[in-house]
Design a protein around this motif. Sequence first.
Motif, mmCIF file in Angstrom:
data_model
loop_
_atom_site.group_PDB
_atom_site.id
_atom_site.type_symbol
_atom_site.label_atom_id
_atom_site.label_comp_id
_atom_site.label_asym_id
_atom_site.label_seq_id
_atom_site.Cartn_x
_atom_site.Cartn_y
_atom_site.Cartn_z
ATOM 1 N N GLY A 1 0.827 -1.192 0.000
ATOM 2 C CA GLY A 1 0.000 0.000 0.000
ATOM 3 C C GLY A 1 0.868 1.250 0.000
ATOM 4 N N ARG A 2 0.232 2.403 0.042
ATOM 5 C CA ARG A 2 0.984 3.655 0.057
ATOM 6 C C ARG A 2 1.891 3.773 1.280
ATOM 7 N NH1 ARG A 2 -4.107 6.202 -1.661
ATOM 8 N NH2 ARG A 2 -3.972 6.732 -3.877
ATOM 9 N N ASP A 3 1.483 3.138 2.394
ATOM 10 C CA ASP A 3 2.268 3.205 3.623
ATOM 11 C C ASP A 3 3.337 2.133 3.699
ATOM 12 O OD1 ASP A 3 0.626 1.048 3.841
ATOM 13 O OD2 ASP A 3 -0.300 1.630 5.747
ATOM 14 N N GLY A 4 3.482 1.337 2.659
ATOM 15 C CA GLY A 4 4.498 0.296 2.651
ATOM 16 C C GLY A 4 4.072 -0.998 3.299
ATOM 17 N N THR B 1 -2.043 1.424 -4.328
ATOM 18 C CA THR B 1 -1.007 0.411 -4.199
ATOM 19 C C THR B 1 0.233 0.863 -4.956
ATOM 20 O OG1 THR B 1 -1.887 -0.783 -6.124
ATOM 21 C CG2 THR B 1 -2.664 -1.458 -3.942
ATOM 22 N N ARG B 2 1.325 0.149 -4.727
ATOM 23 C CA ARG B 2 2.554 0.473 -5.439
ATOM 24 C C ARG B 2 3.432 -0.754 -5.534
ATOM 25 N NH1 ARG B 2 5.712 4.829 -1.897
ATOM 26 N NH2 ARG B 2 7.149 4.557 -3.644
ATOM 27 N N LEU B 3 4.224 -0.811 -6.591
ATOM 28 C CA LEU B 3 5.187 -1.887 -6.781
ATOM 29 C C LEU B 3 6.546 -1.418 -6.301
ATOM 30 C CD1 LEU B 3 4.151 -3.126 -10.342
ATOM 31 C CD2 LEU B 3 3.507 -4.087 -8.132
ATOM 32 N N VAL B 4 7.208 -2.248 -5.494
ATOM 33 C CA VAL B 4 8.501 -1.883 -4.924
ATOM 34 C C VAL B 4 9.480 -3.029 -5.125
ATOM 35 C CG1 VAL B 4 7.456 -0.359 -3.209
ATOM 36 C CG2 VAL B 4 7.880 -2.760 -2.631
ATOM 37 N N GLN C 1 4.856 4.930 -10.896
ATOM 38 C CA GLN C 1 3.964 3.790 -10.714
ATOM 39 C C GLN C 1 2.938 3.751 -11.850
ATOM 40 O OE1 GLN C 1 4.044 1.411 -8.307
ATOM 41 N NE2 GLN C 1 5.878 2.306 -7.372
ATOM 42 N N PHE C 2 2.414 2.544 -12.101
ATOM 43 C CA PHE C 2 1.323 2.436 -13.060
ATOM 44 C C PHE C 2 0.105 3.170 -12.501
ATOM 45 C CE2 PHE C 2 3.524 -1.711 -14.114
ATOM 46 C CZ PHE C 2 4.086 -1.228 -15.293
ATOM 47 N N ARG D 1 -8.617 -5.061 -1.457
ATOM 48 C CA ARG D 1 -7.888 -4.125 -2.323
ATOM 49 C C ARG D 1 -7.153 -4.869 -3.426
ATOM 50 N NH1 ARG D 1 -4.781 1.063 -0.087
ATOM 51 N NH2 ARG D 1 -6.969 1.439 0.389
ATOM 52 N N ALA D 2 -6.670 -6.051 -3.128
ATOM 53 C CA ALA D 2 -5.999 -6.844 -4.145
ATOM 54 C C ALA D 2 -6.963 -7.219 -5.266
ATOM 55 C CB ALA D 2 -5.384 -8.092 -3.518
ATOM 56 N N PHE D 3 -8.204 -7.560 -4.897
ATOM 57 C CA PHE D 3 -9.175 -7.922 -5.930
ATOM 58 C C PHE D 3 -9.579 -6.702 -6.756
ATOM 59 C CE2 PHE D 3 -13.439 -8.800 -7.575
ATOM 60 C CZ PHE D 3 -13.210 -10.007 -8.224
ATOM 61 N N ILE D 4 -9.726 -5.549 -6.115
ATOM 62 C CA ILE D 4 -10.040 -4.325 -6.865
ATOM 63 C C ILE D 4 -8.902 -3.997 -7.831
ATOM 64 C CG2 ILE D 4 -10.500 -1.856 -6.680
ATOM 65 C CD1 ILE D 4 -12.807 -3.626 -5.806
ATOM 66 N N ARG D 5 -7.670 -4.218 -7.414
ATOM 67 C CA ARG D 5 -6.531 -3.995 -8.317
ATOM 68 C C ARG D 5 -6.608 -4.941 -9.510
ATOM 69 N NH1 ARG D 5 -1.139 -5.580 -9.575
ATOM 70 N NH2 ARG D 5 0.158 -3.747 -10.002
ATOM 71 N N TYR D 6 -7.038 -6.172 -9.255
ATOM 72 C CA TYR D 6 -7.183 -7.126 -10.355
ATOM 73 C C TYR D 6 -8.202 -6.618 -11.378
ATOM 74 C CZ TYR D 6 -9.221 -11.156 -12.747
ATOM 75 O OH TYR D 6 -9.731 -12.000 -13.704
ATOM 76 N N VAL D 7 -9.313 -6.085 -10.898
ATOM 77 C CA VAL D 7 -10.332 -5.564 -11.800
ATOM 78 C C VAL D 7 -9.782 -4.376 -12.596
ATOM 79 C CG1 VAL D 7 -12.615 -4.493 -11.939
ATOM 80 C CG2 VAL D 7 -12.216 -6.386 -10.337
#
Length: 210
Positions: free
Chosen positions: A129-132, A199-202, A190-191, A139-145
Motif C-alpha cells: 500500500g501507500r504506507d508500505g 497500491t505500489r510496486l517496490v 507507478q502504473f 484491495r488486491a481484488f479491486i486492483r485485479y479488476v
Amino acid sequence: MNANALISIEFSGIFFTPGLKAAIDNAEMIRPSPPLVAAPLIPDPPSLSTPGLWRRMACWFYEGILLFGIIFIAGWLFSTLGQMRNATDPVRQPLLQAFLFIVLGLYFAWSWSHGQTLAMKTWHIRIVGRDGRPISLYRAFIRYVLAWIWFLPPLALAAPLRLQGTSTVLLMAGWICIWALLSRLHPNKQFWHDAWIGTRLVRSAPLHNN
C-alpha cells in the motif's frame, strides 16, 4: 504564636494529617503529564524504491506465460465438469469466460494480498500500500479488476472497427506500450491503476509465506 508562624508551620507539614498527606501524594502521582504524540510512520525510502519499467514489464510478460498453465487447468476442469465439447458453444462460452475471470481473480487477489505472485518473486518485485504495508484481500481484488485496463480499451476499439487476428494483436500491443510508458508521468513512476487504488510496486526479495 502569631498567624505568620502558624502559616509557616502548616506549610512545613506539621498540621498535615496522614489522610490529607496521602491524598496530596496521590494527586501528585496522577497529575496529567504532557501528551505523547506518536511520530508519523515514514517509510524507509530504499525499501520502497520503484522497480525500473523494464523490470516490471519483464515480470508482466513472465506472468502471462505462467498464466497459461492456470488457464489451461481451469479451462480443462470447466470443460470436463460442464461437458463442453465445442469452444464456441454460445451457451457455455460466456460461462467459461466468467469462470476464468473468477479463477484468475482468486489467484491474483490471494497472491497480491500476500505480497507477490510467482513471477514477482522471480523478478524481486512486491506490491504494498501507500504506507508500505501489505494490502488487503479486498484491495488486491479491486486492483485485479482495474488491471484489465491493460486489455479492455483495445478490445473495445477492435469490436466496432471489426478488427481481427493480427490487427487486434497489434492494436493491443500498441496500447500496452502506451499504458506502460504513461507510468513515467507518475511522480513515483507507478502504473496509474496502482495510483488509483492506492497500491505500489517496490523492489523486494522473495517473501517466504507460510
